[in-house]
Design an enzyme around this catalytic site. Structure first.
Site, PDB file in Angstrom:
ATOM      1  N   LYS A   1     -14.570  -9.011  48.456  1.00 59.59           N
ATOM      2  CA  LYS A   1     -15.455  -8.563  49.746  1.00 59.59           C
ATOM      3  C   LYS A   1     -15.462  -9.667  50.749  1.00 59.59           C
ATOM      4  O   LYS A   1     -15.359  -9.221  51.939  1.00 59.59           O
ATOM      5  CB  LYS A   1     -16.813  -8.219  49.116  1.00 59.59           C
ATOM      6  CG  LYS A   1     -17.001  -6.939  48.435  1.00 59.59           C
ATOM      7  CD  LYS A   1     -18.377  -6.727  47.720  1.00 59.59           C
ATOM      8  CE  LYS A   1     -18.197  -5.299  46.791  1.00 59.59           C
ATOM      9  NZ  LYS A   1     -19.631  -5.248  46.076  1.00 59.59           N
TER      10      LYS A   1
ATOM     11  N   GLN B   1     -25.131  -8.330  44.975  1.00 60.01           N
ATOM     12  CA  GLN B   1     -24.074  -7.667  43.978  1.00 60.01           C
ATOM     13  C   GLN B   1     -24.820  -7.315  42.668  1.00 60.01           C
ATOM     14  O   GLN B   1     -25.793  -8.394  41.954  1.00 60.01           O
ATOM     15  CB  GLN B   1     -23.227  -8.654  43.552  1.00 60.01           C
ATOM     16  CG  GLN B   1     -21.909  -8.219  42.593  1.00 60.01           C
ATOM     17  CD  GLN B   1     -21.311  -7.291  43.492  1.00 60.01           C
ATOM     18  OE1 GLN B   1     -20.997  -6.870  44.451  1.00 60.01           O
ATOM     19  NE2 GLN B   1     -20.909  -6.319  42.367  1.00 60.01           N
TER      20      GLN B   1
ATOM     21  N   ASP C   1     -24.970  -1.385  51.743  1.00 61.81           N
ATOM     22  CA  ASP C   1     -24.834  -0.662  50.439  1.00 61.81           C
ATOM     23  C   ASP C   1     -25.214   0.767  50.359  1.00 61.81           C
ATOM     24  O   ASP C   1     -25.046   1.563  49.478  1.00 61.81           O
ATOM     25  CB  ASP C   1     -25.227  -1.505  49.174  1.00 61.81           C
ATOM     26  CG  ASP C   1     -24.341  -2.409  48.708  1.00 61.81           C
ATOM     27  OD1 ASP C   1     -23.206  -1.904  48.749  1.00 61.81           O
ATOM     28  OD2 ASP C   1     -24.627  -3.473  48.081  1.00 61.81           O
TER      29      ASP C   1
HETATM   30  N1  GUN Z   1     -21.911  -3.248  41.498  1.00 65.96           N
HETATM   31  C1  GUN Z   1     -21.156  -2.356  41.764  1.00 65.96           C
HETATM   32  N2  GUN Z   1     -20.719  -1.807  42.547  1.00 65.96           N
HETATM   33  C2  GUN Z   1     -21.365  -2.357  43.537  1.00 65.96           C
HETATM   34  C3  GUN Z   1     -21.573  -1.948  44.904  1.00 65.96           C
HETATM   35  O1  GUN Z   1     -20.942  -1.211  45.470  1.00 65.96           O
HETATM   36  N3  GUN Z   1     -22.501  -2.892  45.548  1.00 65.96           N
HETATM   37  C4  GUN Z   1     -23.455  -3.476  45.003  1.00 65.96           C
HETATM   38  N4  GUN Z   1     -24.280  -4.346  45.776  1.00 65.96           N
HETATM   39  N5  GUN Z   1     -23.169  -3.985  43.510  1.00 65.96           N
HETATM   40  C5  GUN Z   1     -22.299  -3.183  42.730  1.00 65.96           C
END
Ligand code: GUN
Length: 295
Positions: free
Chosen positions: A54, A98, A121
């Site tokens: 990311k 995350q 998100d």
């Molecule tokens: N864990 C798995 N997928 C995601 C996501 O799209 N965003 C976040 N913050 N955590 C995740």
């Protein structure tokens, strides 16, 4: 019959070029560089590699990113304070914590602390609620990426049977919501299957569009797929494999080999949904920065 591959990697690369040029445009016109604040707690290898990808994507798009990696013992209050700091930091337009978080931390308390206008998100109750009733919001990245893939591949969703396997807050529930919206890439008749579903196959065989986000390899095999269906595999499972340099290989939730003989279009793992998730994160962060300039 062997299915056509729905290549998320190349689609994502095209979209990211477009986003990068919009970032450059925004910078030139307003002096603002979109910024993403990333919080990772603990050392889960999958989460660490997602976060790294990311951040790299942010930099490639010309965005600013601030990376905070904390030990697994970090307290909930420390994380809440950090989220608050990012909420108040004008350089940060999007905040990403995350998931999953270590067990001693309440995920909902942390998500609730993120300012909805920086919730790129789309996980906060405000954004989830707005999505549900069709108001302007940040759409969650994986579900939004899936809809974009369907649209770009020209897959008709309107009036079709869509079956979602999995009911997580991150993928299953929101993608079902988007597929049923009266909007482009939606208007499908949606069924959500989960661990309580009896006779999963009887449902998946009805699916013109099958989205599998179960978190378990081989949840769907070729015999469970309607001939000609579009199959979107959201799973990312690490399968131990000593012949690979890292000691594992990645597999989705769908048995690709048997599925590609029944589907007409299928996403691979890796290189399918994953790159689109990151792309939609960039999209939301750019959008957040734009909204900040309009204030
Ligand atoms: N864990 C798995 N997928 C995601 C996501 O799209 N965003 C976040 N913050 N955590 C995740």
């Amino acid at each position: 019959m062997s299915a056509e591959i729905l290549n998320g990697k190349s689609l994502a690369a095209d979209m990211r070029l477009d986003i990068a040029s919009q970032v450059a445009d925004l910078k030139e016109k307003t002096g603002i560089t979109p910024g993403l604040g990333v919080i990772l707690v603990g050392v889960d290898p999958a989460s660490t590699s997602y976060i790294t990808a990311k951040e790299r994507a942010c930099e490639e798009a010309g965005m600013y990113s601030e990376d905070v990696r904390l030990p697994a013992e970090t307290t909930e209050n420390e994380i809440l304070a950090l989220v608050q700091k990012m909420n108040n930091d004008p350089k940060i337009n999007g905040i990403l914590v995350q998931l999953p978080l270590p067990k001693h931390i309440s995920e909902s308390a942390v998500i609730n602390a993120i300012a909805p206008e920086k919730d790129v998100d789309g996980f906060t109750p405000v954004n989830v609620g707005r999505m549900m009733i069709g108001q302007t919001c940040f759409l969650p990245c994986t579900p939004h990426g899936i809809i974009q893939m369907l649209l770009k591949a020209g897959v008709e969703t309107s009036g079709k049977n869509a079956v979602v396997v999995g009911r997580s807050n991150i993928v299953g529930k929101p993608v079902a919501q988007l597929l049923m919206r009266k909007a482009e890439g939606g208007n499908a008749t949606v069924t959500v299957c989960h661990t309580g579903t009896k006779d999963l196959k009887s449902f998946t065989l009805q699916a013109d569009i099958l989205v599998v986000a179960a978190g378990r390899p081989n949840t769907v095999t070729g015999d469970m797929i309607k001939p000609g269906a579009t199959v979107i595999d959201v799973g990312v499972n690490r399968i131990p494999d000593e012949t690979r340099p890292r000691g594992y290989r990645l597999a989705g939730d769908v048995d690709f080999e048997s599925a590609k003989e029944r589907a007409s279009l299928i996403t691979p793992v890796p290189g399918g949904v994953g790159p689109m998730t990151i792309t939609m994160l960039l999209y939301n962060t750019l959008e957040s920065a734009r909204r900040a300039t309009e204030k």
